[in-house]
Design a protein around this motif. Structure first.
Motif, PDB file in Angstrom:
ATOM      1  N   PHE A  47       0.868  -1.205  -0.068  1.00  0.00           N
ATOM      2  CA  PHE A  47      -0.186  -0.098   0.074  1.00  0.00           C
ATOM      3  C   PHE A  47       0.930   1.223  -0.037  1.00  0.00           C
ATOM      4  O   PHE A  47       1.767   1.287   1.010  1.00  0.00           O
ATOM      5  CB  PHE A  47      -0.892  -0.051   1.412  1.00  0.00           C
ATOM      6  CG  PHE A  47      -1.778  -1.187   1.357  1.00  0.00           C
ATOM      7  CD1 PHE A  47      -3.072  -0.983   0.774  1.00  0.00           C
ATOM      8  CD2 PHE A  47      -1.646  -2.281   1.912  1.00  0.00           C
ATOM      9  CE1 PHE A  47      -4.002  -1.822   1.003  1.00  0.00           C
ATOM     10  CE2 PHE A  47      -2.537  -3.409   2.119  1.00  0.00           C
ATOM     11  CZ  PHE A  47      -3.756  -3.080   1.488  1.00  0.00           C
ATOM     12  N   MET A  48       0.483   2.119  -0.867  1.00  0.00           N
ATOM     13  CA  MET A  48       1.325   3.394  -0.936  1.00  0.00           C
ATOM     14  C   MET A  48       0.561   4.496  -0.482  1.00  0.00           C
ATOM     15  O   MET A  48      -0.513   4.703  -0.928  1.00  0.00           O
ATOM     16  CB  MET A  48       1.629   3.589  -2.485  1.00  0.00           C
ATOM     17  CG  MET A  48       2.607   2.753  -3.238  1.00  0.00           C
ATOM     18  SD  MET A  48       4.224   2.855  -2.694  1.00  0.00           S
ATOM     19  CE  MET A  48       4.775   1.971  -4.244  1.00  0.00           C
ATOM     20  N   ASN A  60      -5.407   2.476   5.168  1.00  0.00           N
ATOM     21  CA  ASN A  60      -4.524   1.479   4.500  1.00  0.00           C
ATOM     22  C   ASN A  60      -4.254   0.626   5.714  1.00  0.00           C
ATOM     23  O   ASN A  60      -4.142  -0.484   5.458  1.00  0.00           O
ATOM     24  CB  ASN A  60      -3.411   2.050   3.890  1.00  0.00           C
ATOM     25  CG  ASN A  60      -3.903   2.696   2.497  1.00  0.00           C
ATOM     26  OD1 ASN A  60      -3.770   1.910   1.230  1.00  0.00           O
ATOM     27  ND2 ASN A  60      -4.335   3.911   2.272  1.00  0.00           N
ATOM     28  N   GLN A  61      -3.914   0.959   6.819  1.00  0.00           N
ATOM     29  CA  GLN A  61      -3.635   0.316   8.000  1.00  0.00           C
ATOM     30  C   GLN A  61      -4.716  -0.709   8.275  1.00  0.00           C
ATOM     31  O   GLN A  61      -4.367  -1.832   8.416  1.00  0.00           O
ATOM     32  CB  GLN A  61      -3.186   0.914   9.093  1.00  0.00           C
ATOM     33  CG  GLN A  61      -1.740   1.721   9.005  1.00  0.00           C
ATOM     34  CD  GLN A  61      -1.636   2.794   9.996  1.00  0.00           C
ATOM     35  OE1 GLN A  61      -2.275   3.315  10.605  1.00  0.00           O
ATOM     36  NE2 GLN A  61      -0.304   2.805  10.140  1.00  0.00           N
ATOM     37  N   SER A  71       1.599  -8.115   3.776  1.00  0.00           N
ATOM     38  CA  SER A  71       1.409  -6.722   3.151  1.00  0.00           C
ATOM     39  C   SER A  71       2.342  -5.851   3.946  1.00  0.00           C
ATOM     40  O   SER A  71       2.990  -6.060   4.876  1.00  0.00           O
ATOM     41  CB  SER A  71       0.028  -6.238   3.566  1.00  0.00           C
ATOM     42  OG  SER A  71      -0.347  -6.229   4.972  1.00  0.00           O
ATOM     43  N   GLN A  72       2.523  -4.600   3.299  1.00  0.00           N
ATOM     44  CA  GLN A  72       3.405  -3.766   3.864  1.00  0.00           C
ATOM     45  C   GLN A  72       2.837  -2.283   3.333  1.00  0.00           C
ATOM     46  O   GLN A  72       2.150  -1.962   2.413  1.00  0.00           O
ATOM     47  CB  GLN A  72       4.752  -3.779   3.247  1.00  0.00           C
ATOM     48  CG  GLN A  72       5.882  -2.855   3.645  1.00  0.00           C
ATOM     49  CD  GLN A  72       7.168  -3.063   3.014  1.00  0.00           C
ATOM     50  OE1 GLN A  72       7.591  -4.310   2.879  1.00  0.00           O
ATOM     51  NE2 GLN A  72       7.817  -2.127   3.003  1.00  0.00           N
ATOM     52  N   ALA A  95       9.929   2.171  -5.300  1.00  0.00           N
ATOM     53  CA  ALA A  95       9.136   1.068  -4.297  1.00  0.00           C
ATOM     54  C   ALA A  95       8.563   0.078  -4.816  1.00  0.00           C
ATOM     55  O   ALA A  95       8.543  -1.218  -4.477  1.00  0.00           O
ATOM     56  CB  ALA A  95       8.326   1.948  -3.151  1.00  0.00           C
ATOM     57  N   ALA A  96       7.543   0.406  -5.768  1.00  0.00           N
ATOM     58  CA  ALA A  96       6.577  -0.618  -6.565  1.00  0.00           C
ATOM     59  C   ALA A  96       7.673  -1.512  -7.182  1.00  0.00           C
ATOM     60  O   ALA A  96       7.480  -3.030  -7.309  1.00  0.00           O
ATOM     61  CB  ALA A  96       5.763   0.091  -7.644  1.00  0.00           C
ATOM     62  N   ARG A  97       8.667  -0.853  -7.998  1.00  0.00           N
ATOM     63  CA  ARG A  97       9.523  -1.641  -8.719  1.00  0.00           C
ATOM     64  C   ARG A  97      10.211  -3.081  -7.848  1.00  0.00           C
ATOM     65  O   ARG A  97      10.366  -4.304  -8.065  1.00  0.00           O
ATOM     66  CB  ARG A  97      10.785  -1.223  -9.386  1.00  0.00           C
ATOM     67  CG  ARG A  97      11.751  -1.924 -10.037  1.00  0.00           C
ATOM     68  CD  ARG A  97      12.810  -1.192 -10.809  1.00  0.00           C
ATOM     69  NE  ARG A  97      13.884  -2.076 -11.512  1.00  0.00           N
ATOM     70  CZ  ARG A  97      14.606  -2.950 -10.908  1.00  0.00           C
ATOM     71  NH1 ARG A  97      14.873  -2.814  -9.601  1.00  0.00           N
ATOM     72  NH2 ARG A  97      15.555  -3.371 -11.474  1.00  0.00           N
ATOM     73  N   GLN A  98      10.551  -2.422  -6.794  1.00  0.00           N
ATOM     74  CA  GLN A  98      11.333  -3.481  -5.776  1.00  0.00           C
ATOM     75  C   GLN A  98      10.454  -4.679  -5.073  1.00  0.00           C
ATOM     76  O   GLN A  98      10.712  -5.494  -4.999  1.00  0.00           O
ATOM     77  CB  GLN A  98      11.729  -2.570  -4.483  1.00  0.00           C
ATOM     78  CG  GLN A  98      13.162  -1.644  -4.893  1.00  0.00           C
ATOM     79  CD  GLN A  98      13.755  -0.892  -3.806  1.00  0.00           C
ATOM     80  OE1 GLN A  98      12.935  -0.461  -2.902  1.00  0.00           O
ATOM     81  NE2 GLN A  98      14.847  -0.374  -3.779  1.00  0.00           N
ATOM     82  N   TRP A  99       9.346  -4.088  -4.887  1.00  0.00           N
ATOM     83  CA  TRP A  99       8.140  -4.839  -4.489  1.00  0.00           C
ATOM     84  C   TRP A  99       7.817  -6.024  -5.428  1.00  0.00           C
ATOM     85  O   TRP A  99       7.891  -7.294  -5.110  1.00  0.00           O
ATOM     86  CB  TRP A  99       6.818  -4.253  -4.205  1.00  0.00           C
ATOM     87  CG  TRP A  99       5.738  -4.912  -3.399  1.00  0.00           C
ATOM     88  CD1 TRP A  99       4.798  -5.668  -3.958  1.00  0.00           C
ATOM     89  CD2 TRP A  99       5.722  -5.419  -2.142  1.00  0.00           C
ATOM     90  NE1 TRP A  99       3.808  -6.191  -3.103  1.00  0.00           N
ATOM     91  CE2 TRP A  99       4.398  -6.004  -1.938  1.00  0.00           C
ATOM     92  CE3 TRP A  99       6.525  -5.188  -0.880  1.00  0.00           C
ATOM     93  CZ2 TRP A  99       4.246  -6.514  -0.816  1.00  0.00           C
ATOM     94  CZ3 TRP A  99       5.970  -5.595   0.225  1.00  0.00           C
ATOM     95  CH2 TRP A  99       4.886  -6.346   0.334  1.00  0.00           C
TER      96      TRP A  99
END
Length: 114
Positions: A47-48, A60-61, A71-72, A95-99
């Protein structure tokens, strides 16, 4: 397959196709509107959230807590709901790419790549 959404559509798609989705990234949106579908999501979800949007952070939490999948929450410091601030979209892309890379690689190593 990896899904990225600027709303809740990626979560809904992951819930409908749990065996085909390897990872999900949600940028903003209202995951509280998908609470019924969250229990069917099997893929890890990132979740961003904009750091200056306390309401989105709380929502989101709560959504992350309803998932049975890993999830993170990635907080983009200094960003608001729409991430218009300088550098916010670059932070999200990184961050999306790393995920996605992390979860695609872990799926391949475990033999569960989808």
């Amino acid at each position: 397959m990896c899904l990225f959404g600027a709303d809740t559509s990626a979560l809904l798609a992951a819930a409908e196709r749990p065996q085909r989705v390897s990872a999900v990234v949600i940028r903003g949106g209202r995951p509280d509107l998908t609470y019924d579908a969250l229990r069917r999501v099997q893929a890890p979800v990132l979740f961003m959230v904009g750091g200056d949007d306390e309401t989105d952070l709380r929502i989101n939490q709560e959504a992350a807590g309803r998932l049975s999948a890993p999830s993170q929450i990635h907080v983009v410091r200094g960003a608001t709901h729409l991430f218009h601030e300088p550098g916010a979209l670059e932070d999200i892309a990184t961050a999306a790419r790393q995920w996605f890379v992390s979860h695609l690689e872990s799926g391949r190593r475990s033999g569960t790549g989808r």
